[in-house]
Design an enzyme around this catalytic site. Structure first.
Site, short mmCIF file in Angstrom:
data_model
loop_
_atom_site.label_atom_id
_atom_site.label_comp_id
_atom_site.label_asym_id
_atom_site.label_seq_id
_atom_site.Cartn_x
_atom_site.Cartn_y
_atom_site.Cartn_z
N SER A 154 0.86 -1.19 0.00
CA SER A 154 0.00 0.00 0.00
C SER A 154 0.89 1.23 0.00
O SER A 154 1.67 1.45 0.94
CB SER A 154 -0.89 0.02 1.24
OG SER A 154 -1.40 1.34 1.41
N HIS A 185 -1.17 -1.28 -4.43
CA HIS A 185 -2.45 -1.00 -3.78
C HIS A 185 -2.55 0.49 -3.45
O HIS A 185 -1.69 1.04 -2.76
CB HIS A 185 -2.53 -1.85 -2.50
CG HIS A 185 -3.82 -1.76 -1.75
ND1 HIS A 185 -4.93 -2.50 -2.08
CD2 HIS A 185 -4.18 -1.04 -0.65
CE1 HIS A 185 -5.91 -2.25 -1.21
NE2 HIS A 185 -5.48 -1.35 -0.34
N ASP A 232 -4.81 3.39 -1.74
CA ASP A 232 -5.89 3.62 -0.77
C ASP A 232 -6.49 5.00 -0.94
O ASP A 232 -5.86 6.01 -0.64
CB ASP A 232 -5.32 3.48 0.65
CG ASP A 232 -5.09 2.03 1.02
OD1 ASP A 232 -6.04 1.23 0.88
OD2 ASP A 232 -3.98 1.69 1.45
N MET A 239 -9.18 7.68 0.19
CA MET A 239 -9.99 8.02 1.38
C MET A 239 -10.58 9.41 1.22
O MET A 239 -9.94 10.30 0.66
CB MET A 239 -9.10 7.98 2.62
CG MET A 239 -8.37 6.65 2.80
SD MET A 239 -7.47 6.63 4.34
CE MET A 239 -6.67 5.02 4.22
N HIS A 273 -8.41 0.87 -3.96
CA HIS A 273 -9.31 0.57 -2.85
C HIS A 273 -10.04 1.85 -2.47
O HIS A 273 -9.46 2.74 -1.86
CB HIS A 273 -8.45 0.04 -1.68
CG HIS A 273 -9.19 -0.26 -0.43
ND1 HIS A 273 -8.56 -0.54 0.77
CD2 HIS A 273 -10.53 -0.37 -0.18
CE1 HIS A 273 -9.46 -0.78 1.70
NE2 HIS A 273 -10.66 -0.68 1.16
N MET A 333 -12.29 3.95 -0.35
CA MET A 333 -12.93 4.10 0.96
C MET A 333 -13.64 5.44 0.93
O MET A 333 -13.25 6.41 1.59
CB MET A 333 -11.86 4.03 2.06
CG MET A 333 -11.31 2.62 2.24
SD MET A 333 -9.76 2.57 3.14
CE MET A 333 -8.62 2.84 1.78
N MET A 392 -11.22 -6.70 5.32
CA MET A 392 -10.44 -5.74 6.11
C MET A 392 -10.11 -6.37 7.47
O MET A 392 -11.01 -6.86 8.16
CB MET A 392 -11.22 -4.45 6.34
CG MET A 392 -11.46 -3.59 5.12
SD MET A 392 -9.97 -3.03 4.25
CE MET A 392 -9.11 -2.11 5.54
N GLY A 445 -8.86 3.46 7.30
CA GLY A 445 -8.60 4.88 7.54
C GLY A 445 -7.13 5.20 7.72
O GLY A 445 -6.68 6.27 7.33
N ASP A 484 -6.36 -6.85 4.04
CA ASP A 484 -5.81 -5.51 4.15
C ASP A 484 -5.88 -5.05 5.60
O ASP A 484 -6.96 -4.93 6.17
CB ASP A 484 -6.63 -4.57 3.25
CG ASP A 484 -6.03 -3.18 3.11
OD1 ASP A 484 -4.94 -2.93 3.66
OD2 ASP A 484 -6.67 -2.37 2.42
N GLY A 485 -4.69 -4.77 6.17
CA GLY A 485 -4.62 -4.20 7.52
C GLY A 485 -3.82 -5.07 8.46
O GLY A 485 -4.18 -6.22 8.72
N GLY A 513 1.29 -2.19 4.13
CA GLY A 513 1.84 -0.85 4.04
C GLY A 513 3.08 -0.74 4.89
O GLY A 513 4.21 -0.84 4.41
N SER A 514 2.88 -0.59 6.20
CA SER A 514 4.03 -0.36 7.07
C SER A 514 5.01 -1.52 7.06
O SER A 514 6.22 -1.31 7.11
CB SER A 514 3.56 -0.04 8.49
OG SER A 514 2.46 -0.79 8.85
C1 DX5 Z 1 -6.31 0.97 5.73
C2 DX5 Z 1 -5.81 0.76 4.31
C3 DX5 Z 1 -4.65 -0.16 4.23
C4 DX5 Z 1 -3.45 0.27 4.99
C5 DX5 Z 1 -2.66 -0.91 5.40
O1 DX5 Z 1 -7.39 1.80 5.71
O2 DX5 Z 1 -6.85 0.24 3.51
O3 DX5 Z 1 -4.34 -0.51 2.90
O4 DX5 Z 1 -2.63 1.16 4.30
O5 DX5 Z 1 -1.60 -0.49 6.18
P1 DX5 Z 1 -0.84 -1.46 7.16
O6 DX5 Z 1 -0.30 -2.58 6.34
O7 DX5 Z 1 0.22 -0.58 7.73
O8 DX5 Z 1 -1.83 -1.95 8.19
ZN ZN Z 2 -6.39 -0.64 1.44
#
Ligand code: DX5
Ligand code: ZN
Length: 232
Positions: free
Chosen positions: A12, A37, A39, A41, A70, A72, A141, A146, A177-178, A199-200
């Protein structure tokens, strides 16, 4: 893209350097990412704001693999074409974000893009039971959407197992995801997930100047997920 259930890692870019998206995308792909990916928002469906269609359009030429967007956002329908025109290969919409998810998924497919449907941690799988012929992916999820960097919610594992059974032989991906890390990836891979967003856990320790940690992180997640499948 031909369908298969091999493990795919989708970093992400929410965790990328926001001043350097083009180079960050090139770096994660060079380091082994399977998908990218994105995101999106809106500060309304989720309490954070990220990328409009012009940003996604700017990412597009850098993505050589597959751009998974994705959404949101609520409402969804008025923005579908803008995001597919911007170059999304797949659009994923949340079942909670629209009163007519069936119509939304039809509208996504009508653009020629692949369609995904997403469930928040509090939403039961039964919400998507009647949508199986309209989707290319189910996104489960494992955090409340967020923000990046949140803790994995374990009830997503059983939901994944049930989603895998619901899908049967249909060519539908299961994306998680998450909070995906080398520790949590095996839990969902064993339950039937094939696309792991992180992501992280992908971007930590690296940068565009020093991208090799991205590769180490991607490999660690992939190997943890593949090993649990091999053992099953
Ligand atoms: C959350 C996003 C994710 C997020 C995942 O709202 O949809 O894609 O970036 O991040 P990590 O892997 O750090 O949980
Ligand atoms: Zn996502």
């Amino acid at each position: 893209m031909t369908f298969d259930r091999s493990i795919k890692i989708a970093p992400s870019i929410l965790s990328a350097d926001f001043a350097n998206f083009g180079r960050e995308i090139q770096a994660i792909e060079a380091q082994g990412a399977d998908w990218v990916h994105v995101d999106v928002m809106d500060g309304h469906f989720v309490p954070n704001l990220t990328f409009g269609p012009p940003a996604v359009k700017a990412f597009r030429p850098h993505v050589k693999t597959f751009m998974d967007v994705h959404l949101m956002i609520a409402p969804v329908d008025p923005y579908i074409e803008a995001y597919t025109d911007a170059g999304a290969d797949m659009i994923t919409a949340h079942v909670e974000a629209t009163p007519h998810i069936h119509r939304t998924l039809q509208a996504i497919r009508a653009t020629g893009a692949k369609a995904g449907v997403s469930l928040n941690p509090g939403t039961p799988l039964s919400a998507i039971e009647h949508l199986m012929d309209l989707v290319d992916m189910v996104l489960i999820m494992t955090v409340n959407p967020g923000f990046g960097g949140q803790k994995f919610i374990h009830s997503g594992i059983e939901k994944t197992r049930q989603a895998r059974a619901m899908i049967g032989d249909r060519p539908i991906h299961i994306q998680i995801d998450g909070g995906v890390t080398p520790q949590t990836a095996p839990l969902v891979a064993e339950a039937g997930a094939d696309v792991l967003v992180a992501g992280s856990a992908v971007f930590r320790g690296g940068s565009v100047e020093n991208p090799s940690p991205y590769g180490d992180n991607i490999r660690a997640i992939r190997e943890a997920a593949e090993n649990t499948r091999a053992a099953a």
